[in-house]
Design an enzyme around this catalytic site. Structure first.
Site, short mmCIF file in Angstrom:
data_model
loop_
_atom_site.label_atom_id
_atom_site.label_comp_id
_atom_site.label_asym_id
_atom_site.label_seq_id
_atom_site.Cartn_x
_atom_site.Cartn_y
_atom_site.Cartn_z
N LEU A 142 0.87 -1.17 0.00
CA LEU A 142 0.00 0.00 0.00
C LEU A 142 0.91 1.22 0.00
O LEU A 142 1.95 1.22 0.65
CB LEU A 142 -0.90 0.02 1.24
CG LEU A 142 -1.95 -1.07 1.39
CD1 LEU A 142 -2.71 -0.90 2.71
CD2 LEU A 142 -2.94 -1.06 0.23
N ASP A 143 0.51 2.28 -0.71
CA ASP A 143 1.28 3.51 -0.72
C ASP A 143 1.44 4.05 0.70
O ASP A 143 0.58 3.80 1.57
CB ASP A 143 0.58 4.60 -1.55
CG ASP A 143 0.44 4.22 -3.01
OD1 ASP A 143 1.14 3.31 -3.47
OD2 ASP A 143 -0.39 4.87 -3.69
N VAL A 144 2.49 4.83 0.92
CA VAL A 144 2.68 5.49 2.21
C VAL A 144 1.43 6.30 2.58
O VAL A 144 1.01 6.32 3.73
CB VAL A 144 3.92 6.41 2.16
CG1 VAL A 144 3.99 7.28 3.42
CG2 VAL A 144 5.19 5.60 2.03
#
Length: 312
Positions: A142-144
């Site tokens: 998952l993206d930051v």
């Protein structure tokens, strides 16, 4: 690279009288002349409290003050408890977590913040899988700036099974996204290849030479300024939902990287894209049973959605 610093302060011995500073440093600190010259050029060296050039000479009794940066590996897993990470499920093979915003999945060059892998190490979870040390057990990302549910594998068997499941698209990945405006049609499929943006390497874009990418969406709620969508990913490209929705001219609210309206983001109190991984379903790698895990909206997204619902 990240760096700490090792400061060394020594008096120049009589035997080095008249030597160049870089040569004296090499002798006194066991450095190469090139490394010593670099430290001088970077302003890390003083003689008697004053900056020097590499060809300046030292006198006996002078104080040589050197700050030597200690370079560390940006991919090193640093065990640390990360506030906000919640354990949804844990067994011998997998651990399912609720990842908060601002946390990367694993260490990478240029990222010095908290990571999921670091948290699991700090919390005593034993991850015994193959792969690069900083990515052991990781079968999805998952993206930051994206929160929500994700699974990490603890055993080699689980890692192999779930890696194949993600590769063959048998994992049900469900997201909720609040996007600007109202997509037309209200539900549909976006089939558009995604590649790295030609002018900004931190972004991605729909490109003819990109990788095959498919996103399915349906509208759950339509409001004056924005729509709440349920999104199912058929593929799993970096920033896929964000890129596809931006390509439709309906970027995720708050996603300034992909063209969201900053005024609208501020009005809704958002400092990141409104995007959350709400459900993850797959066959358990040990039992073969279909399992599903969920994550509720974090406070910032829930509050923004309420503002949207109340806007007239």
């Amino acid at each position: 690279m990240t760096a700490a610093a090792d400061r060394r302060v020594l008096s120049v011995p009589d035997g080095l009288a008249g030597e160049r500073v870089d040569a004296a440093m090499a002798r006194m600190f066991g450095l190469s002349r090139t490394r010593a010259a670099d430290l001088i050029a970077e302003g890390h060296v003083q003689v008697d409290g004053a900056a020097v050039g590499k060809s300046d000479r030292v006198m006996p009794g002078s104080t040589l003050d050197v700050l030597i940066p200690v370079v560390t590996d940006p991919l090193e897993v640093v065990p640390e408890i990360v506030e906000g990470i919640k354990i949804i499920h844990d067994d011998e093979s997998i651990v399912v977590i609720d990842k908060p915003v601002g946390v990367a999945v694993h260490p990478s060059p240029g990222w010095s913040g908290p990571t999921v892998v670091g948290h699991l190490a700090g919390a005593g979870f034993r991850i015994s899988t193959s792969g690069a040390s900083e990515r052991k057990g990781i079968v999805q990302r998952l993206d930051v700036g994206t929160s929500g549910v994700m699974v990490i594998c603890k055993s080699e068997h689980a890692y192999s099974v779930l890696k194949d499941a993600f590769r063959h698209r048998t994992v049900d990945k469900t997201y909720h996204a609040l996007v600007q405006g109202h997509p037309d049609p209200l539900e549909g499929t976006i089939d558009a290849p995604i590649g790295r943006h030609p002018k900004a390497d931190y972004k991605f874009a729909v490109m003819a030479v990109g990788r095959h990418s498919v996103t399915h969406y349906e509208t759950l709620e339509a409001h004056r300024f924005a729509s709440l969508l349920e999104v199912h990913l058929e593929t799993g490209r970096t920033h896929q939902i964000r890129v596809h929705m931006a390509a439709l001219k309906h970027p995720c609210v708050g996603d300034l990287t992909y063209g969201a309206d900053p005024v609208l983001a501020k009005r809704f109190g958002l400092e990141r894209q409104w995007l959350h991984a709400v459900r993850l379903g797959f066959e358990h790698p040990d039992t073969g049973e279909q399992v599903e895990y969920e994550s509720g909206y974090p406070d910032d997204l829930a509050q923004a959605l309420e503002v949207v619902r109340e806007a007239h």
